[in-house]
Structures are given as C-alpha cells and as structure tokens.
Design a protein around this motif. Sequence first.
Motif, PDB file in Angstrom:
ATOM      1  N   GLU A  40      39.208  91.074  42.851  1.00 37.05           N
ATOM      2  CA  GLU A  40      39.738  91.805  44.008  1.00 37.05           C
ATOM      3  C   GLU A  40      41.218  91.544  44.284  1.00 37.05           C
ATOM      4  O   GLU A  40      41.964  92.495  44.556  1.00 37.05           O
ATOM      5  N   PRO A  41      41.732  90.309  44.220  1.00 36.54           N
ATOM      6  CA  PRO A  41      43.165  90.118  44.462  1.00 36.54           C
ATOM      7  C   PRO A  41      44.045  90.859  43.463  1.00 36.54           C
ATOM      8  O   PRO A  41      45.126  91.354  43.829  1.00 36.54           O
ATOM      9  N   LEU A  42      43.601  90.967  42.225  1.00 35.77           N
ATOM     10  CA  LEU A  42      44.384  91.683  41.226  1.00 35.77           C
ATOM     11  C   LEU A  42      44.327  93.184  41.469  1.00 35.77           C
ATOM     12  O   LEU A  42      45.311  93.899  41.244  1.00 35.77           O
ATOM     13  N   GLN A  43      43.201  93.660  41.953  1.00 34.06           N
ATOM     14  CA  GLN A  43      43.111  95.064  42.357  1.00 34.06           C
ATOM     15  C   GLN A  43      44.055  95.337  43.523  1.00 34.06           C
ATOM     16  O   GLN A  43      44.741  96.359  43.557  1.00 34.06           O
ATOM     17  N   GLU A  44      44.103  94.414  44.484  1.00 31.88           N
ATOM     18  CA  GLU A  44      45.018  94.559  45.624  1.00 31.88           C
ATOM     19  C   GLU A  44      46.478  94.576  45.178  1.00 31.88           C
ATOM     20  O   GLU A  44      47.331  95.202  45.811  1.00 31.88           O
ATOM     21  N   ALA A  45      46.750  93.895  44.052  1.00 28.95           N
ATOM     22  CA  ALA A  45      48.118  93.873  43.517  1.00 28.95           C
ATOM     23  C   ALA A  45      48.468  95.169  42.803  1.00 28.95           C
ATOM     24  O   ALA A  45      49.622  95.355  42.393  1.00 28.95           O
ATOM     25  N   GLY A  46      47.478  96.054  42.616  1.00 29.21           N
ATOM     26  CA  GLY A  46      47.743  97.349  42.003  1.00 29.21           C
ATOM     27  C   GLY A  46      47.058  97.598  40.688  1.00 29.21           C
ATOM     28  O   GLY A  46      47.246  98.656  40.081  1.00 29.21           O
ATOM     29  N   ALA A  47      46.254  96.662  40.211  1.00 24.18           N
ATOM     30  CA  ALA A  47      45.628  96.813  38.905  1.00 24.18           C
ATOM     31  C   ALA A  47      44.482  97.819  38.934  1.00 24.18           C
ATOM     32  O   ALA A  47      43.658  97.814  39.850  1.00 24.18           O
ATOM     33  N   LEU A  48      44.437  98.664  37.930  1.00 27.94           N
ATOM     34  CA  LEU A  48      43.292  99.533  37.674  1.00 27.94           C
ATOM     35  C   LEU A  48      42.264  98.713  36.913  1.00 27.94           C
ATOM     36  O   LEU A  48      42.577  98.119  35.880  1.00 27.94           O
ATOM     37  N   ILE A  49      41.028  98.656  37.406  1.00 28.47           N
ATOM     38  CA  ILE A  49      40.010  97.825  36.778  1.00 28.47           C
ATOM     39  C   ILE A  49      39.244  98.631  35.733  1.00 28.47           C
ATOM     40  O   ILE A  49      38.746  99.728  36.019  1.00 28.47           O
ATOM     41  N   ILE A  50      39.164  98.067  34.536  1.00 27.64           N
ATOM     42  CA  ILE A  50      38.506  98.726  33.405  1.00 27.64           C
ATOM     43  C   ILE A  50      37.341  97.869  32.941  1.00 27.64           C
ATOM     44  O   ILE A  50      37.438  96.641  32.859  1.00 27.64           O
ATOM     45  N   GLY A  51      36.212  98.520  32.618  1.00 24.28           N
ATOM     46  CA  GLY A  51      35.058  97.798  32.098  1.00 24.28           C
ATOM     47  C   GLY A  51      34.260  98.679  31.155  1.00 24.28           C
ATOM     48  O   GLY A  51      34.503  99.891  31.045  1.00 24.28           O
ATOM     49  N   GLN A  52      33.309  98.074  30.485  1.00 21.31           N
ATOM     50  CA  GLN A  52      32.421  98.806  29.593  1.00 21.31           C
ATOM     51  C   GLN A  52      31.551  99.747  30.406  1.00 21.31           C
ATOM     52  O   GLN A  52      31.316  99.536  31.600  1.00 21.31           O
ATOM     53  N   GLN A  53      31.032 100.799  29.788  1.00 22.23           N
ATOM     54  CA  GLN A  53      30.320 101.850  30.509  1.00 22.23           C
ATOM     55  C   GLN A  53      29.103 101.349  31.285  1.00 22.23           C
ATOM     56  O   GLN A  53      28.724 101.931  32.303  1.00 22.23           O
ATOM     57  N   ASN A  54      28.481 100.262  30.833  1.00 20.44           N
ATOM     58  CA  ASN A  54      27.312  99.728  31.528  1.00 20.44           C
ATOM     59  C   ASN A  54      27.673  98.763  32.652  1.00 20.44           C
ATOM     60  O   ASN A  54      26.777  98.303  33.377  1.00 20.44           O
ATOM     61  N   LEU A  55      28.944  98.440  32.793  1.00 20.83           N
ATOM     62  CA  LEU A  55      29.335  97.420  33.761  1.00 20.83           C
ATOM     63  C   LEU A  55      29.049  97.813  35.206  1.00 20.83           C
ATOM     64  O   LEU A  55      28.551  96.970  35.976  1.00 20.83           O
ATOM     65  N   PRO A  56      29.337  99.040  35.656  1.00 20.15           N
ATOM     66  CA  PRO A  56      29.066  99.349  37.066  1.00 20.15           C
ATOM     67  C   PRO A  56      27.614  99.121  37.462  1.00 20.15           C
ATOM     68  O   PRO A  56      27.339  98.523  38.509  1.00 20.15           O
ATOM     69  N   ARG A  57      26.687  99.584  36.642  1.00 22.46           N
ATOM     70  CA  ARG A  57      25.275  99.398  36.965  1.00 22.46           C
ATOM     71  C   ARG A  57      24.889  97.926  36.926  1.00 22.46           C
ATOM     72  O   ARG A  57      24.166  97.435  37.806  1.00 22.46           O
ATOM     73  N   ALA A  58      25.377  97.201  35.919  1.00 20.09           N
ATOM     74  CA  ALA A  58      25.042  95.784  35.800  1.00 20.09           C
ATOM     75  C   ALA A  58      25.557  94.996  37.002  1.00 20.09           C
ATOM     76  O   ALA A  58      24.856  94.126  37.533  1.00 20.09           O
ATOM     77  N   LEU A  59      26.759  95.299  37.443  1.00 20.94           N
ATOM     78  CA  LEU A  59      27.310  94.621  38.619  1.00 20.94           C
ATOM     79  C   LEU A  59      26.508  94.950  39.868  1.00 20.94           C
ATOM     80  O   LEU A  59      26.212  94.068  40.677  1.00 20.94           O
ATOM     81  N   ALA A  60      26.159  96.225  40.034  1.00 21.39           N
ATOM     82  CA  ALA A  60      25.402  96.638  41.221  1.00 21.39           C
ATOM     83  C   ALA A  60      24.038  95.958  41.264  1.00 21.39           C
ATOM     84  O   ALA A  60      23.571  95.522  42.321  1.00 21.39           O
TER      85      ALA A  60
END
Length: 354
Positions: free
Chosen positions: A155-175
């Motif tokens: 989250e702090p790196l996102q706040e600094a302006g970073a676009l977050i990239i992950g593998q296609q299954n990452l959103p579901r796995a995180l949720a």
Amino acid sequence: MFEAFVSLCLMSAVEATGAASAGQLCRMALLPGHAAERKAECEEGLKHLPASWLSGFSLAEPFCAPRPKSKLEFTEVAPGLFVHRGAVAEPDAGNAGDVSNIVFIVGKQGVAVIDAGGSRQVGEEAYLAVRERTPLPISHLILTHVHPDHVFGAEPLQEAGALIIGQQNLPRALAERADSYRTSFLRLIGDLPFLGSHIVAPDRVVSDVETIDLGDRVIEFKAWPTAHTSSDLTVFDRKTATLIAGDLLFDEHAPALDGSLKGWRSVLGELTRIKAARAVPGHGGPVLDWPVGAAALTYYLEVLEEETRAAIRSGVPLAEASRSIGKCEAGKWALFDLYNPRNATAAYTELEWE
C-alpha cells in the motif's frame, strides 16, 4: 526533502471518543505521495489526504518532517538493480515481517519495485530506500505471488504512485486469503509493528508474457502455471540479464509448497533454461549464479517427489509419511522442521490419487 507522517495508534472504544490513554500504543507511519522540497508544500498536500485513511487508527493530525534514512539495506547486485535480503526467519515483532527479498530496478524514466515485504512498515522503508537512490517516479510494483510476506507492504508504494501488477490468479487468491493472512500475521508480528497493514488488489494482471519500459530499460514479466503457488510471476531485467524469481527460487530458507509439486518441478526446469547471468531468489541469496543457483532447490523437490511416491507405494499413512519424507535434506535448509512436514503433506495429497 520533506515527507508526511502520522502517529498511528491502537484505539480502544474509550480513545475513539477522544480520551487518549497514557498507555496508548503508537508507531510513526510514513504517508508517501506528499513529498516536497519545502515543508509548506508538503503540508498543503496533506490537506487532500482522505479522512477515512486514519479512521480507527489515530487521534493525531498528520505532519511533515525531513525525510529519514531507510532502515533496510539494499545491495546493487547489477547496474541499477538493488536487492534487499529479508531475514531468513519467521515473521515476528522484531523483524515486522521483513522476511522476504525486495528488489527495485531503476530506469531513465521510472523505478519498478518487485515485492513489498510483510507489513506496511516494511513497505514504507522500501519506499525510503528507493528515494535515497533516485527521485524518479516509482511507476510499478510487481507482486511475484500471493504470500503475505511479499504483499502486505504494497500500500505505501501504491500511495507513492506505483501501478500494482500481478499474475492473473492473484486478485482471487488475495481475496480468498486476506482475512486468514491478516489474522496470522497480526498474531506473529504483533499489533504495533503490523499497524496500518492492508492487502491491496493489483491494478493490472498478466496472463502470459508482458514488458514495461522504465526508460532505456525493458523488464519482462511472465505468468507461470501453478507451481510454488497458483499465482507465480517472474521478472527478467533484459539490460543486466537478471532473473527475479520470487519464491519459485529458494536459497537457505526451506522451500514452501503451496501449489503443485509436479508443476513446480516443471516450471523450475523451464526457469533454468533462461539465459540469465544471475537470479534473485524470494528468500536467501540475495543473488545466485544461474542456473547453478537452482541446484539445491531442484534436488530438494526431486527428493520430495521420490520419497512421497515411495511412501504411497508402501502404504505409509499420511501422518507418518509427513514426518519421514525429505528428512535427509534437514541439514541443508533453515526452518526445515517448520516447512518440510507441510511440503510432505501437500506432496502426498497431490500424488496419492494420480
């Protein structure tokens, strides 16, 4: 240079009404995205901080102060490519979840960070480490997989302006795992070091091979089939021929199987055919010659499969097999007694119904 900060405090029901406690637990948190050369400019930026960000965490107003030095040590292992070696240990209050490697790559126009550590506190320190070396924008944060020691600092790196990239299954796995990860890391790290840590979803997902150009510096990321996890992603810096393998590659730290043993062996075989000069593992290192740096993990996974198959053929029950499979490797890996029984259980479950 000035940065924004806030005192994050654990709040009881009484404190939430405005009556602060003398024994209140607080930590100073960095708020990236408000940096400025002058204090007044930094303070002006704070006026736009969403009030909801502080809800339930602080009784104090944010403020601006000179930028401190990072507490994380980064080594330049190749020109413009910096690696922090996380502790080869379990997350605890002393390391605040700093138990996995973090990488950043500097181009002529921007910076890409790979993985973010196991708490907001670690992510803040990674941000400061980048800022010690370059004022260029932090354009991308690449998460190599779902595990909490790699994602809670995002989250702090996102706040600094970073676009977050992950593998296609990452959103579901995180949720699916967010609640359990938060519970387990809060227990391991403790309330105060973990304060303010959240899991954030990627902004963009990768299903095959893609590239980004940081300015005269192209980095390539590739999504892999289920191996270490179901969400593995690697990064390749073409300029220095450096493979950032995430937890598809372990060194010193006992491997952790959370996907498919057969899949991991197959993927690791493909990784060793990549013409890289060096590789950065997810744990240990921080840099290994390639492909010889994969030899120890390759052998461990081979032993794990062979001994699991032998136990299944002999009718050894799972509970007994999990205590014996792979024991010949015990002296080669830190944290072996914690991770190997889990790996043996996962391997047995995968292979017994082939």
